[in-house]
Design a protein around this motif. Sequence first.
Motif, mmCIF file in Angstrom:
data_model
loop_
_atom_site.group_PDB
_atom_site.id
_atom_site.type_symbol
_atom_site.label_atom_id
_atom_site.label_comp_id
_atom_site.label_asym_id
_atom_site.label_seq_id
_atom_site.Cartn_x
_atom_site.Cartn_y
_atom_site.Cartn_z
ATOM 1 N N GLY A 10 8.513 73.289 27.489
ATOM 2 C CA GLY A 10 8.658 72.467 26.292
ATOM 3 C C GLY A 10 10.047 71.844 26.203
ATOM 4 N N LEU A 11 10.529 71.643 24.968
ATOM 5 C CA LEU A 11 11.869 71.108 24.752
ATOM 6 C C LEU A 11 12.875 72.238 24.885
ATOM 7 C CD1 LEU A 11 13.639 68.662 23.939
ATOM 8 C CD2 LEU A 11 13.351 69.397 21.560
ATOM 9 N N ILE A 12 13.816 72.101 25.812
ATOM 10 C CA ILE A 12 14.742 73.184 26.119
ATOM 11 C C ILE A 12 16.111 72.595 26.466
ATOM 12 C CG2 ILE A 12 13.943 73.203 28.523
ATOM 13 C CD1 ILE A 12 14.544 76.184 28.634
ATOM 14 N N ASN A 13 17.176 73.221 25.985
ATOM 15 C CA ASN A 13 18.522 72.774 26.320
ATOM 16 C C ASN A 13 18.732 72.844 27.823
ATOM 17 O OD1 ASN A 13 19.436 72.182 23.719
ATOM 18 N ND2 ASN A 13 20.017 74.304 23.337
ATOM 19 N N PHE A 39 7.435 72.150 34.018
ATOM 20 C CA PHE A 39 7.564 70.930 33.232
ATOM 21 C C PHE A 39 8.403 71.242 31.998
ATOM 22 C CE2 PHE A 39 3.429 68.439 34.435
ATOM 23 C CZ PHE A 39 3.869 68.365 35.743
ATOM 24 N N CYS A 40 9.219 70.281 31.564
ATOM 25 C CA CYS A 40 9.969 70.452 30.323
ATOM 26 C C CYS A 40 10.539 69.107 29.887
ATOM 27 C CB CYS A 40 11.100 71.479 30.495
ATOM 28 S SG CYS A 40 12.398 70.998 31.648
ATOM 29 N N THR A 41 11.199 69.099 28.743
ATOM 30 C CA THR A 41 12.013 67.967 28.295
ATOM 31 C C THR A 41 13.337 68.533 27.798
ATOM 32 O OG1 THR A 41 11.051 68.051 26.068
ATOM 33 C CG2 THR A 41 10.046 66.540 27.636
ATOM 34 N N HIS A 42 14.355 67.685 27.779
ATOM 35 C CA HIS A 42 15.687 68.114 27.338
ATOM 36 C C HIS A 42 16.184 67.252 26.185
ATOM 37 C CE1 HIS A 42 15.951 70.712 30.767
ATOM 38 N NE2 HIS A 42 16.011 69.735 31.640
ATOM 39 N N PRO A 43 17.005 67.820 25.291
ATOM 40 C CA PRO A 43 17.795 66.972 24.404
ATOM 41 C C PRO A 43 18.716 66.097 25.250
ATOM 42 C CG PRO A 43 17.851 69.272 23.685
ATOM 43 C CD PRO A 43 17.230 69.248 25.053
ATOM 44 N N PRO A 44 19.215 64.995 24.719
ATOM 45 C CA PRO A 44 20.001 64.069 25.545
ATOM 46 C C PRO A 44 21.178 64.739 26.251
ATOM 47 C CG PRO A 44 19.429 63.032 23.468
ATOM 48 C CD PRO A 44 18.995 64.468 23.352
ATOM 49 N N VAL A 45 21.268 64.503 27.565
ATOM 50 C CA VAL A 45 22.335 65.071 28.383
ATOM 51 C C VAL A 45 22.455 64.221 29.644
ATOM 52 C CG1 VAL A 45 20.764 66.671 29.571
ATOM 53 C CG2 VAL A 45 23.205 67.209 29.456
ATOM 54 N N ALA A 73 25.038 60.535 38.898
ATOM 55 C CA ALA A 73 24.842 60.857 37.483
ATOM 56 C C ALA A 73 23.552 60.234 36.971
ATOM 57 C CB ALA A 73 26.021 60.346 36.666
ATOM 58 N N THR A 74 22.840 60.972 36.133
ATOM 59 C CA THR A 74 21.658 60.411 35.500
ATOM 60 C C THR A 74 21.434 61.069 34.147
ATOM 61 O OG1 THR A 74 19.376 59.696 35.870
ATOM 62 C CG2 THR A 74 19.909 61.978 36.426
ATOM 63 N N TYR A 75 20.572 60.448 33.383
ATOM 64 C CA TYR A 75 20.299 60.862 32.003
ATOM 65 C C TYR A 75 19.020 61.686 31.935
ATOM 66 C CZ TYR A 75 18.531 60.182 27.210
ATOM 67 O OH TYR A 75 18.008 60.366 25.960
ATOM 68 N N HIS A 76 19.020 62.691 31.047
ATOM 69 C CA HIS A 76 17.796 63.402 30.678
ATOM 70 C C HIS A 76 17.676 63.359 29.162
ATOM 71 C CE1 HIS A 76 17.440 64.803 34.729
ATOM 72 N NE2 HIS A 76 18.505 65.570 34.657
ATOM 73 N N GLY A 77 16.458 63.136 28.665
ATOM 74 C CA GLY A 77 16.267 63.085 27.222
ATOM 75 C C GLY A 77 14.819 63.246 26.836
ATOM 76 N N PRO A 78 14.552 63.262 25.527
ATOM 77 C CA PRO A 78 13.189 63.511 25.019
ATOM 78 C C PRO A 78 12.171 62.455 25.414
ATOM 79 C CG PRO A 78 14.842 63.788 23.284
ATOM 80 C CD PRO A 78 15.543 63.161 24.444
ATOM 81 N N SER A 79 12.617 61.283 25.844
ATOM 82 C CA SER A 79 11.688 60.221 26.256
ATOM 83 C C SER A 79 11.145 60.447 27.654
ATOM 84 C CB SER A 79 12.398 58.862 26.198
ATOM 85 O OG SER A 79 13.553 58.862 27.034
ATOM 86 N N GLN A 80 11.598 61.505 28.318
ATOM 87 C CA GLN A 80 11.211 61.764 29.702
ATOM 88 C C GLN A 80 10.366 63.031 29.834
ATOM 89 O OE1 GLN A 80 15.145 62.227 31.331
ATOM 90 N NE2 GLN A 80 15.241 60.116 32.033
ATOM 91 N N LEU A 81 9.675 63.105 30.950
ATOM 92 C CA LEU A 81 9.117 64.361 31.436
ATOM 93 C C LEU A 81 9.982 64.797 32.608
ATOM 94 C CD1 LEU A 81 6.957 66.595 31.650
ATOM 95 C CD2 LEU A 81 5.691 65.067 33.179
ATOM 96 N N VAL A 82 10.498 66.025 32.540
ATOM 97 C CA VAL A 82 11.316 66.565 33.622
ATOM 98 C C VAL A 82 10.477 67.574 34.398
ATOM 99 C CG1 VAL A 82 13.406 67.867 34.187
ATOM 100 C CG2 VAL A 82 13.443 66.175 32.338
ATOM 101 N N ILE A 83 10.522 67.475 35.721
ATOM 102 C CA ILE A 83 9.739 68.344 36.596
ATOM 103 C C ILE A 83 10.680 69.110 37.507
ATOM 104 C CG2 ILE A 83 7.908 68.441 38.339
ATOM 105 C CD1 ILE A 83 8.318 65.227 36.521
ATOM 106 N N TYR A 84 10.558 70.431 37.502
ATOM 107 C CA TYR A 84 11.356 71.289 38.379
ATOM 108 C C TYR A 84 10.428 72.097 39.284
ATOM 109 C CZ TYR A 84 15.283 70.430 35.169
ATOM 110 O OH TYR A 84 16.272 69.852 34.404
ATOM 111 N N PRO A 85 10.188 71.650 40.505
ATOM 112 C CA PRO A 85 9.497 72.518 41.461
ATOM 113 C C PRO A 85 10.513 73.503 42.065
ATOM 114 C CG PRO A 85 9.155 70.176 41.944
ATOM 115 C CD PRO A 85 10.326 70.296 41.031
#
Length: 219
Positions: A10-13, A39-45, A73-85
């Motif tokens: 889910g949404l995780i720092n 799968f997760c999403t992050h607050p803006p970072v 450098a790249t952005y992560h935020g709530p508008s994205q789906l982040v995938i960590y295999p």
Amino acid sequence: MADLIFQDWGLINYDEALKKQNDLVEKVHNEDLPGFLVFCTHPPVVTVGRATQAEDVFAWQGPLVEVTRGGRATYHGPSQLVIYPILNLSHTRKGRKDREINPYLKVFEDAIVDVLKTYGLNGIEGRSSAKQNLNRHDADDTGVWVQDHKIASVGVGVRKWVAFHGAAINLTFDEKAFQGLRPCGFPPEVMISLEQLLKAPVDVKEFKEKLKRRLLEVL
């Protein structure tokens, strides 16, 4: 061979997610597991990869985290789906010893491309003509593109022959995303979301299910 274990955080720092990734790397290595798909999403970072250059982050106002993945450098935020295999590179679908990162990256990017096709979009891997079209030969050409726009950023790290980190896919439009930085070495306007490409709202749950199913098939 056993399947990857799927988890949705889910949404995780970002800091908490990075700690959990590191814990899973140790678990996969110590227990010789095939791995996990997260799968997760992050607050803006903004995360700063090993290849980041000084001009990449110039006016970003939020958190900044240095990481051990490749890329810039790249952005992560709530508008994205982040995938960590969290993937054991000593395993393959056929059970052979492999330990190669480039084939894994291609399979990972191709899975995203396959899902984009279900939306009528022709995505391409980063190591293609996209970077040449933009005439930015010093930029990070990994990830997935649709024409001259980047929809997914990919950056991985490897420790003890376990891959971690992964991809951030832009699903919904956020006008504040990518402000104050050159994501992956490109101007912010190079980045695009699935919502912008479709010119319609995105069913995030549906997209996640499609990508989960495809990644579990190929990784």
